[in-house]
Design an enzyme around this catalytic site. Structure first.
Site, PDB file in Angstrom:
ATOM      1  N   ARG A  53      48.080  49.945  30.116  1.00  0.00           N
ATOM      2  CA  ARG A  53      47.264  48.803  30.498  1.00  0.00           C
ATOM      3  C   ARG A  53      47.476  48.586  31.991  1.00  0.00           C
ATOM      4  NH1 ARG A  53      51.050  46.863  32.639  1.00  0.00           N
ATOM      5  NH2 ARG A  53      49.858  44.980  32.987  1.00  0.00           N
ATOM      6  N   GLY A  54      46.729  47.599  32.546  1.00  0.00           N
ATOM      7  CA  GLY A  54      46.731  47.441  33.993  1.00  0.00           C
ATOM      8  C   GLY A  54      45.561  48.244  34.559  1.00  0.00           C
ATOM      9  N   ASP A 245      41.939  42.574  38.295  1.00  0.00           N
ATOM     10  CA  ASP A 245      41.243  43.512  37.412  1.00  0.00           C
ATOM     11  C   ASP A 245      39.814  43.776  37.877  1.00  0.00           C
ATOM     12  OD1 ASP A 245      43.051  43.981  34.836  1.00  0.00           O
ATOM     13  OD2 ASP A 245      43.380  41.990  35.636  1.00  0.00           O
ATOM     14  N   ASN A 255      41.600  38.130  36.890  1.00  0.00           N
ATOM     15  CA  ASN A 255      42.952  38.632  36.641  1.00  0.00           C
ATOM     16  C   ASN A 255      43.417  38.018  35.317  1.00  0.00           C
ATOM     17  OD1 ASN A 255      45.219  40.230  37.561  1.00  0.00           O
ATOM     18  ND2 ASN A 255      46.314  38.314  37.822  1.00  0.00           N
ATOM     19  N   LYS A 256      44.615  38.372  34.922  1.00  0.00           N
ATOM     20  CA  LYS A 256      45.145  37.945  33.620  1.00  0.00           C
ATOM     21  C   LYS A 256      45.016  36.439  33.419  1.00  0.00           C
ATOM     22  CE  LYS A 256      46.267  40.067  31.024  1.00  0.00           C
ATOM     23  NZ  LYS A 256      45.305  40.464  29.941  1.00  0.00           N
TER      24      LYS A 256
HETATM   25  O1  MRU Z   1      45.575  43.127  29.840  1.00  0.00           O
HETATM   26  P1  MRU Z   1      46.302  43.924  30.857  1.00  0.00           P
HETATM   27  O2  MRU Z   1      47.782  43.931  30.707  1.00  0.00           O
HETATM   28  O3  MRU Z   1      45.723  45.307  31.033  1.00  0.00           O
HETATM   29  O4  MRU Z   1      45.982  43.100  32.146  1.00  0.00           O
HETATM   30  C1  MRU Z   1      45.754  43.616  33.325  1.00  0.00           C
HETATM   31  C2  MRU Z   1      46.875  43.273  34.177  1.00  0.00           C
HETATM   32  O5  MRU Z   1      47.866  43.938  34.132  1.00  0.00           O
HETATM   33  C3  MRU Z   1      46.807  42.120  35.033  1.00  0.00           C
HETATM   34  O6  MRU Z   1      45.699  41.332  34.917  1.00  0.00           O
HETATM   35  C4  MRU Z   1      47.152  42.516  36.425  1.00  0.00           C
HETATM   36  O7  MRU Z   1      47.516  41.401  37.121  1.00  0.00           O
HETATM   37  C5  MRU Z   1      46.046  43.225  37.123  1.00  0.00           C
HETATM   38  S1  MRU Z   1      45.933  44.893  36.711  1.00  0.00           S
HETATM   39  C6  MRU Z   1      46.911  45.601  37.883  1.00  0.00           C
END
Ligand code: MRU
Length: 364
Positions: A53-54, A245, A255-256
């Site tokens: 993820r990320g 994201d 973002n998250k």
């Molecule tokens: O749902 P995820 O864990 O894939 O979320 C994405 C993220 O890790 C975060 O939103 C992060 O801050 C940006 S992606 C580098």
């Protein structure tokens, strides 16, 4: 970056094979398990279930997934079906589309017997570039951290950095985005301390950011998400730095979930709020992030249940609410550009507005 002192990337080619291995992030921090991806469906499953993820790592995994698919069938129909399968895995991070478009663009004009090798090489190039890009993000962010530390009344005191979710090296191929400047500052001898927000519901801060900061030896403290505003109000946070994201062409940032609330608190307490991300996270096709960025809706079970490790070492998941309680689980939120201090990219630091982002686009 290092795991137990040994350099690793989050996605690595298994030597002598056409397969890659990834760290299964669903079992961190309790176990370090490498999983081999041999097929396009393996890659799609790893993205869907968040073993990887990320935003940047999703893109890199999808690129290898498309290459793995072309090894089995390099026809136009298979290329389209593979693209569609991988594209459907997760909706918010735009790096997924960026990486798939990039691989498709280089293989589509080629004869069928050259496509798989070319796709494999492009996926490898995406990974190498991601590592270099994130190191460059780190260097630009490092300069900001250095200045903020120098401006502190007491420079022997740590620079207190607040993060959210995990935008460290586990979210990328190497280095990470929001944590790359932190690693460089720490390595340069600047005393840095990180407030790690747990990031409910999935807990990427608690399980991933805390894990990788400890591997690197960076001092950090885990906090409940709800403590962020309180710490800012008391002058205990010098800056916030998070990943992204998807960024729109006018500087709105997805973002998250929980990032927006932190940005609101940061504005109220004059705490600088930075987003660190590669240019591949910018979606040049949209302006209004609240209207146009698709927000992933995830399972309510992630809100009603919490996984963890029991005293006997077994993995368990516990229900934390009354059976049958309705829950909603938006995976991301959008921080409007006006709440962003600046965007840290591999090309430098930019204002979150259409004019400065157009200047960045012209540099590409
Ligand atoms: O749902 P995820 O864990 O894939 O979320 C994405 C993220 O890790 C975060 O939103 C992060 O801050 C940006 S992606 C580098």
């Amino acid at each position: 970056m290092n795991i137990a002192g040994i350099p690793h990337r989050t996605i690595e080619v298994v030597p002598g094979t056409h397969s890659v291995r990834i760290i299964d992030q669903t079992v961190l921090p309790h176990q370090l398990v490498w999983q081999t991806l041999r097929t396009l469906n393996d890659a799609a499953e790893a993205i869907c279930t968040m073993r990887v993820r990320g935003a940047p790592l999703i893109g890199a995994t999808a690129a290898y997934g498309l290459a793995l698919g072309l090894l089995e069938d390099a026809s136009d129909a298979a290329l389209k079906a593979g693209y569609d399968t991988l594209f459907a895995t997760r909706p918010t991070a735009v790096n997924l589309r960026w990486a798939l478009d990039r691989v498709r663009a280089v293989v589509a004009p080629l004869p069928l017997n050259q496509r798989a090798d070319r796709a494999w090489a492009e996926a490898a190039a995406i990974c190498d570039e991601d590592a270099r890009t994130n190191h460059a993000i780190g260097q630009h962010g490092f300069e900001l951290l250095r200045q903020l530390h120098a401006a502190k009344a007491d420079t022997s005191a740590p620079l207190h950095v607040m993060t959210h979710c995990n935008a460290g090296w586990l979210a990328a191929v190497d280095w990470g985005m929001s944590l790359s400047p932190v690693y460089l500052a720490h390595d340069a001898g600047i005393p840095v301390h990180v407030w790690v927000s747990e990031t409910r519901p999935r807990g990427q801060g608690a399980s991933l950011t805390a894990w990788e900061l400890r591997e690197h030896g960076v001092p950090h403290t885990l906090i409940a998400d709800n403590a962020s505003g309180h710490l800012m109000q008391r002058g205990m946070v010098d800056l916030c730095i998070v990943g992204a994201d998807r960024v729109t062409a006018q500087g709105d940032v997805a973002n998250k979930i929980g990032t927006y609330m932190k940005a609101l608190a940061a504005r109220a307490h004059q705490v600088p709020f930075f987003f660190a991300m590669p240019v591949s996270t910018i979606d040049w096709t949209i302006l209004d992030g609240i209207r146009d960025i698709p927000i992933e809706q995830r399972s309510a079970r992630e809100v009603t249940h919490i996984p963890g490790i029991a005293a006997d070492g077994t993995r368990q998941e516990v229900l934390i609410t009354r059976e049958g309680t309705a829950a909603r689980n938006d995976g991301f939120d959008v921080t409007p550009a006006s709440f962003v201090t600046s965007l840290i990219t591999e090309h430098g630091v930019f204002q979150a507005d259409a004019t400065d982002l157009a200047r960045l686009k012209a540099m590409l």
